[in-house]
Write an enzyme that holds these catalytic residues in place. Sequence first.
Site, short mmCIF file in Angstrom:
data_model
loop_
_atom_site.label_atom_id
_atom_site.label_comp_id
_atom_site.label_asym_id
_atom_site.label_seq_id
_atom_site.Cartn_x
_atom_site.Cartn_y
_atom_site.Cartn_z
N THR A 9 0.83 -1.21 0.00
CA THR A 9 0.00 0.00 0.00
C THR A 9 0.86 1.26 0.00
O THR A 9 2.06 1.21 0.27
CB THR A 9 -0.88 0.06 1.27
OG1 THR A 9 -0.02 0.20 2.41
CG2 THR A 9 -1.73 -1.18 1.45
N VAL A 10 0.18 2.35 -0.30
CA VAL A 10 0.77 3.67 -0.03
C VAL A 10 0.27 4.09 1.34
O VAL A 10 -0.93 4.10 1.59
CB VAL A 10 0.31 4.70 -1.08
CG1 VAL A 10 0.80 6.09 -0.70
CG2 VAL A 10 0.80 4.31 -2.47
N THR A 212 1.92 -10.92 20.92
CA THR A 212 2.73 -9.74 21.21
C THR A 212 1.97 -8.82 22.15
O THR A 212 0.74 -8.70 22.04
CB THR A 212 3.13 -9.00 19.92
OG1 THR A 212 1.96 -8.51 19.28
CG2 THR A 212 3.89 -9.91 18.97
N LEU A 213 2.70 -8.20 23.07
CA LEU A 213 2.08 -7.42 24.15
C LEU A 213 2.59 -5.99 24.16
O LEU A 213 2.73 -5.39 25.23
CB LEU A 213 2.40 -8.10 25.50
CG LEU A 213 2.04 -9.59 25.62
CD1 LEU A 213 2.63 -10.19 26.89
CD2 LEU A 213 0.53 -9.76 25.61
N GLY A 214 2.92 -5.44 22.99
CA GLY A 214 3.41 -4.07 22.93
C GLY A 214 4.64 -3.90 23.79
O GLY A 214 5.56 -4.72 23.77
N GLY A 215 4.66 -2.83 24.61
CA GLY A 215 5.82 -2.54 25.47
C GLY A 215 6.07 -3.59 26.55
O GLY A 215 7.09 -3.55 27.23
N ASP A 244 5.01 -5.73 12.32
CA ASP A 244 5.57 -6.27 11.06
C ASP A 244 7.06 -6.57 11.19
O ASP A 244 7.55 -7.56 10.65
CB ASP A 244 5.33 -5.28 9.91
CG ASP A 244 3.85 -5.14 9.59
OD1 ASP A 244 3.09 -6.09 9.89
OD2 ASP A 244 3.46 -4.10 9.05
N ARG A 278 11.62 5.01 15.94
CA ARG A 278 11.75 5.83 14.73
C ARG A 278 10.38 6.13 14.14
O ARG A 278 9.45 5.31 14.26
CB ARG A 278 12.58 5.07 13.68
CG ARG A 278 13.99 4.78 14.15
CD ARG A 278 14.70 3.90 13.15
NE ARG A 278 16.03 3.60 13.63
CZ ARG A 278 16.82 2.66 13.12
NH1 ARG A 278 16.39 1.93 12.10
NH2 ARG A 278 18.01 2.44 13.61
N GLY A 280 7.61 6.71 11.02
CA GLY A 280 7.36 6.15 9.69
C GLY A 280 7.15 4.65 9.72
O GLY A 280 7.14 4.02 10.78
#
Length: 301
Positions: A9-10, A212-215, A244, A278, A280
């Site tokens: 995708t864009v 996955t549990l984020g932080g 990803d 980072r 983006g």
Amino acid sequence: MLLVLGNATVDEAMGVETWPSPGQTIIAGAPKRDLGGKGANQAIVAARAGADVRFVAAIGNDADGRWVADALASEGLNVDELMIAATATDRSLIFIDPNGENAIVSTVNASLSIKPDTVEALVGDLAAGDQILMQGNLSLDATRAGFAAARRAGIHTLFNPSPLHAGHGELLGMVDVLVVNEGEARSLSQEFSAVASAKALRDAGVREVIVTLGGRGAVFCDASGLHHVSADTVEVVDTTGAGDTFMGVLAAGLFTHRMTGIAALRAASLAAAITVQRAGTLASFPARNEIAAILKLKAPA
Ligand code: ATP
């Protein structure tokens, strides 16, 4: 060979001070354009992590599609297998709040144009021992056809069902490695804690379940039991692409570098911790030499 079959995708990312409520208009910062799509992202990260990646997605016959193809080619991915859909190239609007959290709105028309028989033919080119990785952007029928064909041919199946759809649960019996975030795990297993969810998902037939549990890191559940890996404590700028990055490095770690589940999980967590520092999507992914250092491989020249 790792066949990543998904979307490209864009992405247009905009900073917001608050989340919009129904009926409200809010002002966002200037948009930043980047290559995106969970399929493209995971293919790029897996390739940077050393996997022999074959990437297939559908794009539109438009300027966005050509921009996406050029961006993929500049990553060294073969773009000959991109399919041209009779619709616009898919795009995502990404809103990022001051804490680095994101909310995403995506179109999937190009991705939905990929038909089950096309997917079966793609899997037919793979050999036993190869891997197929899919996400949640293809139609349920196409996704099911890919996993069923892979199962018949002795191909390892990896599934990151994001965005999650009704019906994804019925595919779990065909999945070797499942990666879901906490919310997806709860929806899939209808349990109320991530730990209970990982166990419930394994009971549904998945060989290895990663939540996955984020932080807070990630949990890994396989025949040997449940393991937790903490996330690095870092300054979060933008979490877009963390999942990803995690998926791409995990796939390469498990199958290209033949790491144990727990070692691959550690590598995936360290790589994702770079991404969250980072801004983006593509712009935030760790470079080849950063991933090589994490995987303890010789850094590429
Ligand atoms: P996204 O949709 O934002 O890409 P996700 O919802 O698919 O992510 P998460 O569980 O949020 O998945 O994050 C995936 C992995 O990224 C985590 O398991 C962790 O290793 C890493 N990660 C995410 N957030 C942080 C954070 N704040 N600090 C360190 N690592 C993080």
